[in-house]
Structures are given as C-alpha cells and as structure tokens.
Design an enzyme around this catalytic site. Structure first.
Site, PDB file in Angstrom:
ATOM      1  N   PHE A  81       0.858  -1.177   0.000  1.00  0.00           N
ATOM      2  CA  PHE A  81       0.000   0.000   0.000  1.00  0.00           C
ATOM      3  C   PHE A  81       0.895   1.228   0.000  1.00  0.00           C
ATOM      4  O   PHE A  81       1.563   1.524   0.987  1.00  0.00           O
ATOM      5  CB  PHE A  81      -0.941   0.056   1.208  1.00  0.00           C
TER       6      PHE A  81
ATOM      7  N   ASP B   7       9.628   3.021   1.654  1.00  0.00           N
ATOM      8  CA  ASP B   7       8.426   3.780   1.981  1.00  0.00           C
ATOM      9  C   ASP B   7       8.214   3.670   3.486  1.00  0.00           C
ATOM     10  O   ASP B   7       7.649   2.701   3.994  1.00  0.00           O
ATOM     11  CB  ASP B   7       7.229   3.208   1.220  1.00  0.00           C
TER      12      ASP B   7
ATOM     13  N   LYS C 115       2.942  11.421   6.783  1.00  0.00           N
ATOM     14  CA  LYS C 115       2.149  11.215   7.998  1.00  0.00           C
ATOM     15  C   LYS C 115       2.727  11.923   9.220  1.00  0.00           C
ATOM     16  O   LYS C 115       2.485  13.096   9.417  1.00  0.00           O
ATOM     17  CB  LYS C 115       1.935   9.723   8.245  1.00  0.00           C
TER      18      LYS C 115
END
Length: 401
Positions: free
Chosen positions: A141, A226, A255
């Site tokens: 994801f 990531d 984030k």
C-alpha cells in the site's frame, strides 16, 4: 435523531463514499484521547495511521504552528522563505542523507520517488528511454493515485480505474529469490515498505531487507523505503529499516512528519539521486510551505531527542507481551508487529475485524480493521502504560478472555 446520527447522515449525503468509518463523530482530542459530539471519550489506538505519533494537540507542535500562522503560511516555491533551508538541512541530517524533495501527502511523495528513480535510471544508470522498471511487493500500500494503484494487488483499490501505468514488476513480499529474478538491467528501483501496514502490519522475514539492500547494490538499483507509516518513531527506531541495519538510497516520508497538524511529506536521498532534477521538472505549490516546515522542524527536533523511539520500544515490548498471551486464547490466530504497532488476526468464526472494531468502539476504544479479519493497533507514542493497559483490557473483554 442524535447529533451523531444527524452529522453522519449529512456526511453520507454530501461526500463521496470512499470511506466506511466507524459511527463516531469526533469533536475534540488531546493526547491519546478523543471526545465525540455527545461528550463520550475514546482511547485512540490508531493515531491517524501513524500521522499522530506525537498525540492529539501536542503543545510543542501546536505552538510551532501558531507562531508560524502569525508570520507567513505560504509563498509557493516561486520565492524563498526563511524556514525552508533549515527544514531541508535538518531532515536530511535526520535521515543521514543530503537532499530533500518536499511534498504534501504520502501518495505525492511516492509518485515523486517513482519519478526520481526513473529520471536517475535514464540520466545516471543509462537505461534506454521508456524502459525503466520498478520492482514492488505484493500486498503493498503506497497510496491511491492512478500510477500507484497500477502496481497494487488490492482489487478494491485497483478495479475500474484502468488503463494502468506500465513499468512495474510485482513480486511476493519477503521473497528474496523472486526479487532477485525480477531485477534486470532496466530495473531502476526496488520500492518496499519495511513493514506492510495496510496489509495487516506484516513484518518481513529476518534478513529480507538486508538482502534487498545487498541485491540493489550489486545490480546498481535504488532501494526506496516507503517509511510513511513505519518511520519517525513508530517501531522503536527513527526508521524501521534500522532494525536490520539497512540504509536505503531513498526514504519516502509523510504522515507523522506533519505531526497530525498539517500534511507534510518528503523524498530524502543523496545529491547524486535528487540532483537529477532541473527547475520545472517537478514541484508542488504547497510543498515545503512555511507552515509545514515550521511544524516538521519541531517534529524533527522531538525525534532527535530519542524520547519517542524509546517509548515505542518499551511500550511496544509490553504491548506484544500482552497480545502474545491473547494469541493463545483461540480467539486470535496471529499477532504481528514491531514497536507500538500490531496487527491482530481474529478467528473468523468469532467475528470480522469490523465487528471487533465496533465492539471496541462501544467500550470506548477506537481501532481500525483491514482485510476482513485483521485489527490494527497503533496508538500515539505519547500514550501512558495505564491507558494502554486499559485499552487492552477492553480488547480482552470483547474477546471474552
């Protein structure tokens, strides 16, 4: 109708149905706790998918934002501003890198990393034009843009959004043999999550990340990590790659970099890699804006203290001990994770992840399900041991153990 029901009905009437949130409407939040419009308090064990690593309303971050709001919030990159240079320098230093490409959201940062890798492949490695390949892992994801879902194996994220962007090779996560077979002379990058969050907090086999690092060095391929969810303290280290002593060629961050206050993301790498860009080839109006830089600088300063990494390590060890005991109950089939991050697989005979999440909500605890039977736990790193234990007690109550 209650205020909650009215607000949910209005939201459903006027917003695109891209999410299926739990039926709670949050009005205020502080630390690890949120309060809904009816005045009921909930323990937040999701932390905005790690965007809220430092908790809700963290005073250091709020004060940094308020001070910057009084000065200047946006210039666009058409002009310099006085927070930009320090932000780039401090973030590069935190990562042990040289250059920063600031963006806003995680998906934008992933897109930027893909563009960077391709341009590096053509300009530096010498891959023939249009032939660059990026190897990714199944169950990944990385976001939901059209390019990113082109290399997703999640049918919900991918279906009905084609035609898809070419140039990606998908191999099983954790399989070094498959990875080695997929890397060719035209491969410019391997893009991986050090821990796959959305897939259910999947931790790769020991030695996998180190093996990928060795392979990419051998083949002159960029290793792109990531760390949007796994990075910035979540696993007990600044970066999850550190658990295997691995330093990638490129970090993708987001984030928690914005502290749950503003969206901030970045690609961080060497001068050789990010130096391939020329003015006009990439950019973002809001990327690296003064407000974002001010908040992110405070995040970086907090991480440099090591306090949050230590908390994630110590409380994470406690969390996994407690969950390990529950794993023998018969209601939980598997527990995975690292630091203050866990994926809990519920026995389907007992209930779905959504049903467990709803039952926990009724007890004042907020978590999120994924892939049917899995519940994720990722509390703010500022949570107290007492609050964490209370939340775990509610989980035991729901499971009846």
């Amino acid at each position: 109708m209650s205020t909650t029901d009215e607000l949910i009905a209005s939201a459903e009437a006027h917003s695109a149905p891209t999410y299926h949130p739990l039926p709670v409407v949050v009005a205020t939040a502080d630390g690890a706790w949120m309060t809904d419009v009816e005045g009921r308090r909930y323990l937040d064990l999701l932390a905005g998918y790690s965007a809220l690593n430092f908790g809700h309303g963290n005073r250091r971050l709020i004060e940094a934002a308020k001070a910057q709001l009084e000065r200047v919030t946006l210039t666009s990159r058409a002009f310099h501003h006085d927070r930009f240079a320090e932000f780039c320098a401090r973030l590069a230093e935190l990562c042990g890198m040289e250059m920063v490409l600031p963006m806003n959201t995680g998906a934008e940062a992933v897109e930027s990393a893909v563009k960077t890798a391709r341009k590096w492949g053509y300009r530096v490695k010498g891959v023939p034009e249009g032939m660059a390949k990026v190897v990714v892992a199944g169950n990944n994801f990385h976001g939901r843009t059209t390019t990113i879902i082109s290399f997703s194996t999640d049918s919900e994220a991918r279906a009905d959004f084609g035609p898809y962007t070419p140039g990606f090779e998908i191999v099983p996560y954790g399989d070094l043999t498959a990875m080695r077979a997929a890397v060719t002379e035209n491969t410019v990058a391997v893009l991986l999550e050090p821990i796959q969050g959305e897939a259910g907090v999947l931790v790769p086999p020991a030695g996998y990340l180190a093996g990928v690092r060795e392979l990419t060095r051998e083949r002159n391929v960029l290793f792109v990590a990531d760390e949007i969810q796994s990075g910035l303290g979540r696993t007990g280290r600044t970066f999850a790659c550190e658990h295997e002593g691995v330093v990638p060629d490129m970090y993708v961050l987001g984030k928690a970099l914005g502290g749950g206050v503003v969206p901030v993301s970045a690609v961080v790498s060497s001068r050789e890699v990010l130096g391939v860009f020329r003015p006009g080839e990439h950019g973002s109006t809001f990327g690296g804006n003064p407000l974002a830089c001010a908040v992110a600088l405070e995040v970086i300063a907090m991480l440099r203290s090591g306090e949050y990494q230590r908390r994630a390590t110590e409380l994470g060890e406690h969390l996994h001990r407690e969950l390990g005991q529950l794993a023998g109950s018969g209601r939980i089939t598997q527990v995975r994770g690292r630091g203050l991050w866990a994926g809990i697989d519920i026995d389907p005979a007992y209930g779905t992840g959504r049903e467990i999440s709803e039952k926990l909500m009724d007890r004042g605890v907020l978590v999120k399900d994924t892939h049917g039977s899995t519940v994720r736990i990722a509390p703010p790193l500022v949570i107290s041991k007492e609050d964490l234990d209370w939340g775990l007690a509610q989980l035991r109550g729901v499971l009846g153990v």
